[in-house]
Design a protein around this motif. Structure first.
Motif, mmCIF file in Angstrom:
data_model
loop_
_atom_site.group_PDB
_atom_site.id
_atom_site.type_symbol
_atom_site.label_atom_id
_atom_site.label_comp_id
_atom_site.label_asym_id
_atom_site.label_seq_id
_atom_site.Cartn_x
_atom_site.Cartn_y
_atom_site.Cartn_z
ATOM 1 N N ASP A 29 44.132 55.274 10.465
ATOM 2 C CA ASP A 29 43.332 56.471 10.194
ATOM 3 C C ASP A 29 41.872 56.104 9.949
ATOM 4 O O ASP A 29 40.965 56.838 10.333
ATOM 5 N N TRP A 30 41.636 54.973 9.294
ATOM 6 C CA TRP A 30 40.270 54.536 8.993
ATOM 7 C C TRP A 30 39.545 54.122 10.267
ATOM 8 O O TRP A 30 38.346 54.317 10.384
ATOM 9 N N PHE A 31 40.297 53.550 11.212
ATOM 10 C CA PHE A 31 39.742 53.172 12.512
ATOM 11 C C PHE A 31 40.146 54.243 13.526
ATOM 12 O O PHE A 31 40.813 53.975 14.514
ATOM 13 N N GLU A 32 39.735 55.461 13.267
ATOM 14 C CA GLU A 32 40.155 56.632 14.030
ATOM 15 C C GLU A 32 40.008 56.439 15.543
ATOM 16 O O GLU A 32 38.993 55.977 16.035
ATOM 17 N N GLY A 33 41.083 56.766 16.255
ATOM 18 C CA GLY A 33 41.082 56.652 17.703
ATOM 19 C C GLY A 33 41.457 55.280 18.222
ATOM 20 O O GLY A 33 41.568 55.081 19.423
ATOM 21 N N PHE A 34 41.650 54.319 17.320
ATOM 22 C CA PHE A 34 41.979 52.953 17.734
ATOM 23 C C PHE A 34 43.447 52.649 17.480
ATOM 24 O O PHE A 34 44.034 53.107 16.511
ATOM 25 N N THR A 35 44.009 51.857 18.355
ATOM 26 C CA THR A 35 45.369 51.360 18.195
ATOM 27 C C THR A 35 45.289 50.006 17.517
ATOM 28 O O THR A 35 44.511 49.146 17.950
ATOM 29 N N LEU A 36 46.056 49.808 16.462
ATOM 30 C CA LEU A 36 46.118 48.520 15.770
ATOM 31 C C LEU A 36 47.368 47.796 16.222
ATOM 32 O O LEU A 36 48.463 48.347 16.166
ATOM 33 N N THR A 37 47.194 46.554 16.672
ATOM 34 C CA THR A 37 48.322 45.738 17.106
ATOM 35 C C THR A 37 48.291 44.423 16.344
ATOM 36 O O THR A 37 47.299 43.687 16.419
ATOM 37 N N LEU A 56 29.644 51.942 18.035
ATOM 38 C CA LEU A 56 30.108 50.552 17.954
ATOM 39 C C LEU A 56 29.588 49.886 16.686
ATOM 40 O O LEU A 56 30.334 49.216 15.975
ATOM 41 N N HIS A 57 28.334 50.105 16.365
ATOM 42 C CA HIS A 57 27.772 49.529 15.138
ATOM 43 C C HIS A 57 28.479 50.083 13.903
ATOM 44 O O HIS A 57 28.734 49.345 12.950
ATOM 45 N N GLY A 58 28.795 51.373 13.914
ATOM 46 C CA GLY A 58 29.532 51.965 12.803
ATOM 47 C C GLY A 58 30.910 51.349 12.650
ATOM 48 O O GLY A 58 31.364 51.075 11.539
ATOM 49 N N LEU A 59 31.566 51.122 13.771
ATOM 50 C CA LEU A 59 32.889 50.502 13.747
ATOM 51 C C LEU A 59 32.811 49.082 13.197
ATOM 52 O O LEU A 59 33.629 48.672 12.367
ATOM 53 N N LEU A 60 31.808 48.341 13.613
ATOM 54 C CA LEU A 60 31.639 46.968 13.118
ATOM 55 C C LEU A 60 31.287 46.948 11.633
ATOM 56 O O LEU A 60 31.692 46.044 10.904
ATOM 57 N N ASP A 65 32.942 46.089 5.998
ATOM 58 C CA ASP A 65 33.299 46.674 4.702
ATOM 59 C C ASP A 65 34.718 46.300 4.290
ATOM 60 O O ASP A 65 35.014 46.185 3.102
ATOM 61 N N LEU A 66 35.584 46.110 5.265
ATOM 62 C CA LEU A 66 36.970 45.737 4.995
ATOM 63 C C LEU A 66 37.061 44.296 4.498
ATOM 64 O O LEU A 66 38.011 43.916 3.819
ATOM 65 N N GLY A 67 36.055 43.484 4.845
ATOM 66 C CA GLY A 67 36.015 42.105 4.380
ATOM 67 C C GLY A 67 36.858 41.144 5.187
ATOM 68 O O GLY A 67 37.189 40.058 4.710
#
Length: 89
Positions: A29-37, A56-60, A65-67
């Motif tokens: 949910d935090w990485f909205e629109g992305f699939t986590l594998t 892209l900069h926001g995603l990075l 922020d996640l560390g």
């Protein structure tokens, strides 16, 4: 910018972002629109659309922020690269 480049700029690109560690699916949910594998080598791959460079900069920034450690960012766009505007000599 020619018409082909303008069309490419309007189309969202698909990106693959690899991170050290395995993220729980609750992060999707935090990485909205992305699939986590979660990969067998202990990494996580995020795959999804990115509308533009600002997104892209926001995603990075979220990754930062996640560390977690960023391994790579790859464009999965199947379109051919834009043509050079100036031919080489």
């Amino acid at each position: 910018m020619n018409a082909q480049q303008m069309t490419r700029a309007a189309d969202p690109g698909r990106y693959e972002i690899r991170l050290v560690g395995q993220l729980d699916q609750r992060w999707s949910d935090w990485f909205e629109g992305f699939t986590l594998t979660n990969e067998t080598d202990g990494t996580t791959t995020l795959t999804g659309p990115v509308l533009d460079q600002a997104a892209l900069h926001g995603l990075l920034r979220r990754v930062c922020d996640l560390g977690v450690t960023l391994i790579s960012v790859n464009v999965l766009d199947s379109n051919p690269p834009p043509q050079r505007l100036f031919p080489s000599d």
